[in-house]
Design an enzyme around this catalytic site. Sequence first.
Site, PDB file in Angstrom:
ATOM      1  NE  ARG A 151      -0.462   2.360   0.830  1.00 25.16           N
ATOM      2  CZ  ARG A 151      -1.458   2.027   2.276  1.00 25.16           C
ATOM      3  NH1 ARG A 151      -1.340   2.280   3.176  1.00 25.16           N
ATOM      4  NH2 ARG A 151      -2.392   1.392   1.337  1.00 25.16           N
ATOM      5  CE  LYS A 175      -2.765   4.372  -1.154  1.00 31.38           C
ATOM      6  NZ  LYS A 175      -2.849   3.549  -2.146  1.00 31.38           N
ATOM      7  CG  HIS A 246       5.020  -0.498  -2.834  1.00 35.19           C
ATOM      8  ND1 HIS A 246       4.940   0.594  -2.455  1.00 35.19           N
ATOM      9  CD2 HIS A 246       4.589  -0.977  -3.281  1.00 35.19           C
ATOM     10  CE1 HIS A 246       3.444   0.028  -2.259  1.00 35.19           C
ATOM     11  NE2 HIS A 246       3.302  -1.209  -3.218  1.00 35.19           N
ATOM     12  NE  ARG A 249       2.118  -1.247   0.783  1.00 36.27           N
ATOM     13  CZ  ARG A 249       1.171  -1.204   1.520  1.00 36.27           C
ATOM     14  NH1 ARG A 249       1.678  -1.351   3.057  1.00 36.27           N
ATOM     15  NH2 ARG A 249       0.018  -1.148   1.594  1.00 36.27           N
ATOM     16  CG  HIS A 272      -3.300  -3.636   0.896  1.00 34.27           C
ATOM     17  ND1 HIS A 272      -3.141  -4.633   1.120  1.00 34.27           N
ATOM     18  CD2 HIS A 272      -3.090  -2.476   0.262  1.00 34.27           C
ATOM     19  CE1 HIS A 272      -2.217  -4.541   0.226  1.00 34.27           C
ATOM     20  NE2 HIS A 272      -2.269  -3.419  -0.336  1.00 34.27           N
ATOM     21  CE1 TYR A 281       2.863  -7.911  -1.491  1.00 43.34           C
ATOM     22  CE2 TYR A 281       0.512  -7.201  -0.741  1.00 43.34           C
ATOM     23  CZ  TYR A 281       2.524  -7.103  -0.830  1.00 43.34           C
ATOM     24  OH  TYR A 281       2.209  -5.178  -1.335  1.00 43.34           O
TER      25      TYR A 281
END
Length: 300
Positions: A151, A175, A246, A249, A272, A281
């Site tokens: 990210r 995150k 993004h 990504r 993730h 994806y």
Amino acid sequence: MTASAYDDLVEEFRRHIGADRSAHTVRAYVGDLRGLLGHLDSVGCAVGEIDVAALRGWLAAQHEAGAARSTVARRVAAARAFTAFLHRTGRLAVDPGPLIATPKAHRTLPVVLDEAQAGSALDSGTASDDTTADGLRRRAVVELLYATGIRVAELCALDVDDIDRERRTARVFGKGGRERVVPVGVPALDALDRWLTSGRPHLAAPGSGPALFLGARGGRLGTRQARRDVHAHMGAAEGDADIAPHGLRHSAATHLLNGGADLRSVQEMLGHSSLRSTQIYTHVSIERLTRTYNQAHPRA
């Protein structure tokens, strides 16, 4: 009760959720909470009296105001986190949060470059500016984003020592502060070498610290400037290759799957927490496969 009267409660909630959520999520939840508290005031509902009806009334107002499904879904999550916090701290006898439903967001396929577009854009872009500090940074930013699928905020948070040239890896904090190690391709490492040797020293200042990427004043590169770097580089390439960070990504993930990478590996690389986030994806890859099949198979 005025908004300022809730400040202590909001701050306590901020600290409570800050331990396991990203700074971006915390800011969003706090903003959502202030909106909820304002609604409760308008209908005369005290914090200790929050029930399902009060929450549904607030969410219905969001829907009527035209909020997107994804926004309402996030506000549901924020409300649930808040009522759980109130219940856990003894401010609410019963937690109504689990009784409110989350609207299903429309999942759209991400926009991606195909492999040829990506290669062409990365090999061209702002080639004429590559000898300037800004040009070297732009190329390194784009190469690293595409090579790793990280990210843009994760890229901006990188320090020089997070890049292991010998192992060809980058240490990334995602995150919630979760750490992961991702592989980095040779072109990206070469672009980083040029940036570190000939670009970064020209922008470095006494307060630069260990930041890998620096802005014009020598501070850590911000996400806004990183996005501008990506658009400047990709927009200068031949063809319709302009894309946001993004999008790089998305492209990296799709190209990995197209090349035979397994879903779990891509999930780990992207950081993730849920495999469901990565599965979108596969839809992109299948859609492309279907188009190819329809064009090429004699009995399609």
